[in-house]
Design a protein around this motif. Structure first.
Motif, PDB file in Angstrom:
ATOM      1  N   GLY A  66       0.820  -1.200   0.000  1.00 17.07           N
ATOM      2  CA  GLY A  66       0.000   0.000   0.000  1.00 17.07           C
ATOM      3  C   GLY A  66       0.848   1.241   0.000  1.00 17.07           C
ATOM      4  N   GLY A  67       0.278   2.344   0.460  1.00 15.11           N
ATOM      5  CA  GLY A  67       1.012   3.583   0.578  1.00 15.11           C
ATOM      6  C   GLY A  67       0.920   4.504  -0.615  1.00 15.11           C
ATOM      7  N   SER A  68       0.322   4.033  -1.689  1.00 15.81           N
ATOM      8  CA  SER A  68       0.037   4.843  -2.876  1.00 15.81           C
ATOM      9  C   SER A  68      -1.233   4.269  -3.481  1.00 15.81           C
ATOM     10  N   PRO A  69      -1.954   5.031  -4.295  1.00 12.03           N
ATOM     11  CA  PRO A  69      -3.227   4.520  -4.819  1.00 12.03           C
ATOM     12  C   PRO A  69      -3.106   3.179  -5.539  1.00 12.03           C
ATOM     13  N   GLY A  70      -2.117   3.046  -6.411  1.00 14.23           N
ATOM     14  CA  GLY A  70      -1.948   1.782  -7.124  1.00 14.23           C
ATOM     15  C   GLY A  70      -1.580   0.642  -6.204  1.00 14.23           C
ATOM     16  N   ALA A  71      -0.694   0.913  -5.254  1.00 16.92           N
ATOM     17  CA  ALA A  71      -0.264  -0.128  -4.315  1.00 16.92           C
ATOM     18  C   ALA A  71      -1.406  -0.561  -3.401  1.00 16.92           C
ATOM     19  N   GLU A  72      -2.299   0.359  -3.060  1.00 20.05           N
ATOM     20  CA  GLU A  72      -3.449  -0.008  -2.227  1.00 20.05           C
ATOM     21  C   GLU A  72      -4.385  -0.959  -2.973  1.00 20.05           C
ATOM     22  N   GLU A  73      -4.495  -0.806  -4.281  1.00 20.23           N
ATOM     23  CA  GLU A  73      -5.304  -1.730  -5.069  1.00 20.23           C
ATOM     24  C   GLU A  73      -4.702  -3.136  -5.040  1.00 20.23           C
ATOM     25  N   ILE A  74      -3.381  -3.205  -5.129  1.00 21.35           N
ATOM     26  CA  ILE A  74      -2.713  -4.506  -5.060  1.00 21.35           C
ATOM     27  C   ILE A  74      -2.857  -5.108  -3.668  1.00 21.35           C
ATOM     28  N   ARG A  75      -2.881  -4.264  -2.640  1.00 20.90           N
ATOM     29  CA  ARG A  75      -3.031  -4.749  -1.264  1.00 20.90           C
ATOM     30  C   ARG A  75      -4.275  -5.629  -1.124  1.00 20.90           C
ATOM     31  N   ALA A  76      -5.375  -5.181  -1.702  1.00 22.19           N
ATOM     32  CA  ALA A  76      -6.611  -5.955  -1.607  1.00 22.19           C
ATOM     33  C   ALA A  76      -6.455  -7.326  -2.260  1.00 22.19           C
ATOM     34  N   LEU A  77      -5.667  -7.403  -3.308  1.00 20.58           N
ATOM     35  CA  LEU A  77      -5.468  -8.675  -3.999  1.00 20.58           C
ATOM     36  C   LEU A  77      -4.687  -9.672  -3.150  1.00 20.58           C
ATOM     37  N   VAL A  78      -3.653  -9.191  -2.454  1.00 18.41           N
ATOM     38  CA  VAL A  78      -2.737 -10.122  -1.788  1.00 18.41           C
ATOM     39  C   VAL A  78      -3.118 -10.432  -0.341  1.00 18.41           C
TER      40      VAL A  78
END
Length: 207
Positions: free
Chosen positions: A43-55
């Protein structure tokens, strides 16, 4: 990466109190006049937060360790570009709840891919924290605390106590491998005592 700030990461097993202590440290430094960016991984950025939900959501076997590594690295790269590097360049203190050491554990150790984790980190990230605070916690107590949160982000907790025990030993081994930047804090104590120990270590680093 050239920076004028200080990059601090918090590591430890699930339920060790990283998020609480990172937030308390941020509050302490802000109250003492420091510019602080409190962030997290994944997380920590908009794109990374989207990946957070996946993992972090779904069944434990949703992803292989190899796929996880690629997803976490993509999230970390975006986080580095959009949040961490700009803040450090501006002279701020960046406090990050997990960073690359978690990949060395959760994918490198669990998937027996430590060499791949390090190679991909060197290629795509190339940055280590100035100071890593490892909160060492009894695995049973940590897992109980983590499960009590009852959130949707429990994919790793659902692997059970054996993973937490393995992670604890792995994090302690990392603290010896990277002794120049790690400080180990006993997390099996009152939160105020833990916070005071962390503040002392960070103030020394800032000095």
């Amino acid at each position: 990466m050239t920076s004028k700030g200080l990059f601090i990461s918090f590591e430890g097993i699930d339920g060790s109190g990283k998020s609480t202590q990172a937030r308390r440290l941020a509050d302490h430094l802000t109250a003492n006049g420091r510019e602080v960016v409190l962030t997290r991984e994944p997380g920590g950025s908009p794109g990374a937060e989207e990946i957070r939900a996946l993992v972090l959501q779904g069944e434990p076997d949703r992803w292989s360790a190899e796929t996880e590594l690629l997803l976490f690295t993509a999230a970390r790269r975006d986080h580095l570009e959009r949040t961490i590097r700009p803040a450090l360049t501006e002279g701020k203190v960046v406090i990050c709840d997990r960073f690359a050491d978690s990949s060395r554990m959760y994918q490198g150790l669990r998937g027996e891919m430590r060499e791949r984790v390090d190679a991909l980190h060197d290629l795509m990230i190339g940055v280590e924290p100035d100071l890593t605070v490892l909160i060492d916690m009894d695995p049973s107590a940590g897992l109980s605390r983590a499960k009590a949160r009852a959130t949707v982000e429990e994919r790793f907790e659902d692997f059970g106590i054996s993973l937490q025990e393995q992670m604890r030993e792995g994090f302690l081994a990392l603290s010896r491998e990277y002794a120049d930047r790690f400080t180990v804090i006993d997390g099996n104590r009152d939160m105020d005592a833990v916070a005071l120990d962390i503040q002392a270590q960070v103030e020394a680093a800032l000095a």
